[in-house]
Design a protein around this motif. Structure first.
Motif, PDB file in Angstrom:
ATOM      1  N   THR A  10      23.091   5.448 -66.050  1.00 43.45           N
ATOM      2  CA  THR A  10      23.407   4.122 -66.258  1.00 43.45           C
ATOM      3  C   THR A  10      24.081   3.636 -64.840  1.00 43.45           C
ATOM      4  O   THR A  10      24.778   4.584 -64.071  1.00 43.45           O
ATOM      5  CB  THR A  10      24.302   3.793 -67.575  1.00 43.45           C
ATOM      6  N   GLN A  11      24.239   2.352 -64.735  1.00 44.34           N
ATOM      7  CA  GLN A  11      24.938   1.782 -63.571  1.00 44.34           C
ATOM      8  C   GLN A  11      26.457   2.077 -63.706  1.00 44.34           C
ATOM      9  O   GLN A  11      27.038   2.093 -62.867  1.00 44.34           O
ATOM     10  CB  GLN A  11      24.822   0.151 -63.609  1.00 44.34           C
ATOM     11  N   GLU A  12      26.881   2.086 -65.134  1.00 41.70           N
ATOM     12  CA  GLU A  12      28.499   2.467 -65.148  1.00 41.70           C
ATOM     13  C   GLU A  12      28.788   3.812 -64.923  1.00 41.70           C
ATOM     14  O   GLU A  12      30.070   4.059 -64.623  1.00 41.70           O
ATOM     15  CB  GLU A  12      28.768   1.863 -66.700  1.00 41.70           C
ATOM     16  N   ASP A  33      20.159   7.556 -57.590  1.00 44.31           N
ATOM     17  CA  ASP A  33      19.483   6.704 -58.677  1.00 44.31           C
ATOM     18  C   ASP A  33      20.521   6.533 -59.954  1.00 44.31           C
ATOM     19  O   ASP A  33      21.047   7.572 -60.289  1.00 44.31           O
ATOM     20  CB  ASP A  33      18.193   7.237 -59.113  1.00 44.31           C
ATOM     21  N   ARG A  34      20.415   5.083 -60.207  1.00 46.46           N
ATOM     22  CA  ARG A  34      21.497   5.062 -61.364  1.00 46.46           C
ATOM     23  C   ARG A  34      20.356   4.680 -62.562  1.00 46.46           C
ATOM     24  O   ARG A  34      20.518   3.402 -62.900  1.00 46.46           O
ATOM     25  CB  ARG A  34      22.411   4.064 -61.119  1.00 46.46           C
ATOM     26  N   MET A  35      19.893   5.710 -63.197  1.00 44.48           N
ATOM     27  CA  MET A  35      18.628   4.965 -64.198  1.00 44.48           C
ATOM     28  C   MET A  35      18.401   6.337 -64.905  1.00 44.48           C
ATOM     29  O   MET A  35      18.556   7.524 -64.353  1.00 44.48           O
ATOM     30  CB  MET A  35      17.383   4.513 -63.541  1.00 44.48           C
TER      31      MET A  35
END
Length: 183
Positions: A10-12, A33-35
């Motif tokens: 996740t983005q967080e 990558d943030r996913m």
């Protein structure tokens, strides 16, 4: 050249732990990558796959950061191998330049996929239990007090459907689903 690939779900989530590892390994270039890793459709992964060339080494903290299912893992590593690029996973100590490393890659890839399936199964079971107990009711419906007035304007041709969707802060799918229910 040493190329590092980092992924968080996740983005967080924080990437610092993986970044520190990459720096300690002397990585020249890092892609982050943030996913979710559920498939290989990740922008930075795709950029990295295009960027690497013969003689490079792609380094990941663990297989689960690179791919979540065996098929994606093996396809990505096959693409790297075809380009003459080595693949190293630090956690599992895998190096694809050896036959044992290739075998272990397949085994660990299957384990990562199994782990993801267990997570999804536990999630489904938890939601089912919460529903039985009345604690989980799904997403709250989007309420727009000006919905009927906006729809009337749209039907009369005073505004376009796109303008109505913007006014109501709705996606196309939600908008047309709610319009259909009015009939």
């Amino acid at each position: 050249m040493k190329i590092g690939y980092i992924r968080v779900s996740t983005q967080e989530q924080n990437t610092i732990r993986q970044e520190v590892l990459m720096k300690s390994l002397g990585v020249d270039e890092i892609y982050i990558d943030r996913m979710s890793g559920k498939n290989a459709n990740r922008p930075e992964l795709q950029k990295m796959m295009e960027y690497v060339r013969k003689g490079d080494t792609v380094i990941v903290e663990s297989i689960s950061r690179f791919a979540r299912n065996t098929r994606d893992l093996l396809e990505l590593v096959e693409q790297l191998t075809a380009k003459g690029v080595e693949f190293v996973s630090r956690k599992e100590a895998i190096d694809t330049t050896t036959p044992t490393g290739k075998f272990m890659l397949t085994v660990f890839g299957a384990v990562a996929e199994l782990e993801r399936e267990y997570i999804l199964q536990r999630q489904r079971e938890g939601i089912a239990i919460a529903k039985e107990q009345g604690k989980y009711k799904g997403r709250k419906p989007i309420e727009a007090p000006e919905f009927e007035q906006t729809i009337a304007k749209w039907k009369s041709g005073a505004i376009t459907a796109a303008e109505a969707m913007r006014t109501l802060h709705m996606t196309k799918t939600t908008f047309y689903r709610k319009v259909k229910r009015l009939r």
